[in-house]
Design a protein around this motif. Sequence first.
Motif, mmCIF file in Angstrom:
data_model
loop_
_atom_site.group_PDB
_atom_site.id
_atom_site.type_symbol
_atom_site.label_atom_id
_atom_site.label_comp_id
_atom_site.label_asym_id
_atom_site.label_seq_id
_atom_site.Cartn_x
_atom_site.Cartn_y
_atom_site.Cartn_z
ATOM 1 N N THR A 72 -33.479 -2.314 -93.597
ATOM 2 C CA THR A 72 -33.823 -1.236 -92.666
ATOM 3 C C THR A 72 -35.199 -1.433 -92.036
ATOM 4 N N TRP A 75 -35.706 -2.902 -88.621
ATOM 5 C CA TRP A 75 -35.178 -2.133 -87.502
ATOM 6 C C TRP A 75 -36.121 -1.026 -87.051
ATOM 7 N N LEU A 76 -37.233 -0.835 -87.749
ATOM 8 C CA LEU A 76 -38.142 0.254 -87.404
ATOM 9 C C LEU A 76 -38.718 0.108 -85.995
ATOM 10 N N VAL A 79 -35.956 0.549 -83.321
ATOM 11 C CA VAL A 79 -35.573 1.960 -83.259
ATOM 12 C C VAL A 79 -36.621 2.768 -82.503
ATOM 13 N N LEU A 189 -25.778 1.238 -83.698
ATOM 14 C CA LEU A 189 -26.755 0.915 -84.742
ATOM 15 C C LEU A 189 -26.119 1.006 -86.129
ATOM 16 N N TYR A 190 -25.280 2.003 -86.316
ATOM 17 C CA TYR A 190 -24.576 2.147 -87.595
ATOM 18 C C TYR A 190 -23.611 0.987 -87.821
ATOM 19 N N THR A 193 -25.736 -2.308 -88.430
ATOM 20 C CA THR A 193 -26.495 -2.413 -89.684
ATOM 21 C C THR A 193 -25.672 -2.071 -90.918
ATOM 22 N N VAL A 198 -30.371 3.894 -90.414
ATOM 23 C CA VAL A 198 -30.965 3.462 -89.142
ATOM 24 C C VAL A 198 -30.702 4.475 -88.025
#
Length: 264
Positions: A72, A75-76, A79, A189-190, A193, A198
């Motif tokens: 995760t 992806w910060l 995002v 995104l779901y 990942t 996320v």
Amino acid sequence: MFEEKRSRFVIGLMTVVAIMSISLLLQATGNLLLHNVVMLLVFYTVLPFWICSYYFQKNGIKLRQILFFTGTARWLLPVAGLTVLLLAFSISIYWLMLRGLASLSPIWVEYALTRQPLPDEWWYVAASGFIIAILAPIAEEFVFRGVIMHRLTVSLGLWKGVGLSSLFFSIFHINILGSFLFAVVASLLYLKTGTLLVPILLHIFNNCISVFQYTFNPSFPEWLMVTSIDDLYSKTAPNLIVLVVSLVSLLLFIKWVFRDLEIR
């Protein structure tokens, strides 16, 4: 099987009765703000838990399968960038919608642009802000992505599942077009990942900025935000530029993710 259905029915009925009883008791106190906060809290906790627990149990889905931290962190930053693009698109597409409606229903547009004053009670602002910024994103991602999108993609396929679940999501929001594109990005995104964390972060980032903006400075950014009928026309250029740039950027992201998902 019969006993399981009967138990679920009894629990559901008791839950509904309990919610109605709490609502009546709160109304009896005469504190409308407290009533609103409690009902909002119930709506974003009890109901999503009820829906998700039933669906996950029925389909043998474990929480750790759809909500985990592994991978995760990387992806910060993406995002955060997607949050900015989605907010920019949401603001500019809302301007376009109001611009189109201005000639048809100027009274409605004027009402939509009129900011409703916040209550003076700080606890209400803090409580409702926390629910909208934190609890609502978690609940909505579990329901719309974890349940509805999952069910639709299994039965209808990837494209239709994402599209229909995003449409259902947008119906419950004022900015329908902005919410639809947001839901598409959250869905991808779901799928990309494999974890709801996320899209939950994307949703929290988005709602936190929106709550902060509405509470402290509803006209920020001033060069883009529309707060009056005159702004619909005087801020045409910046809104059009932002709309095109944000839309193209988001479509490129959607194309990249879809292509990657199809390859896999």
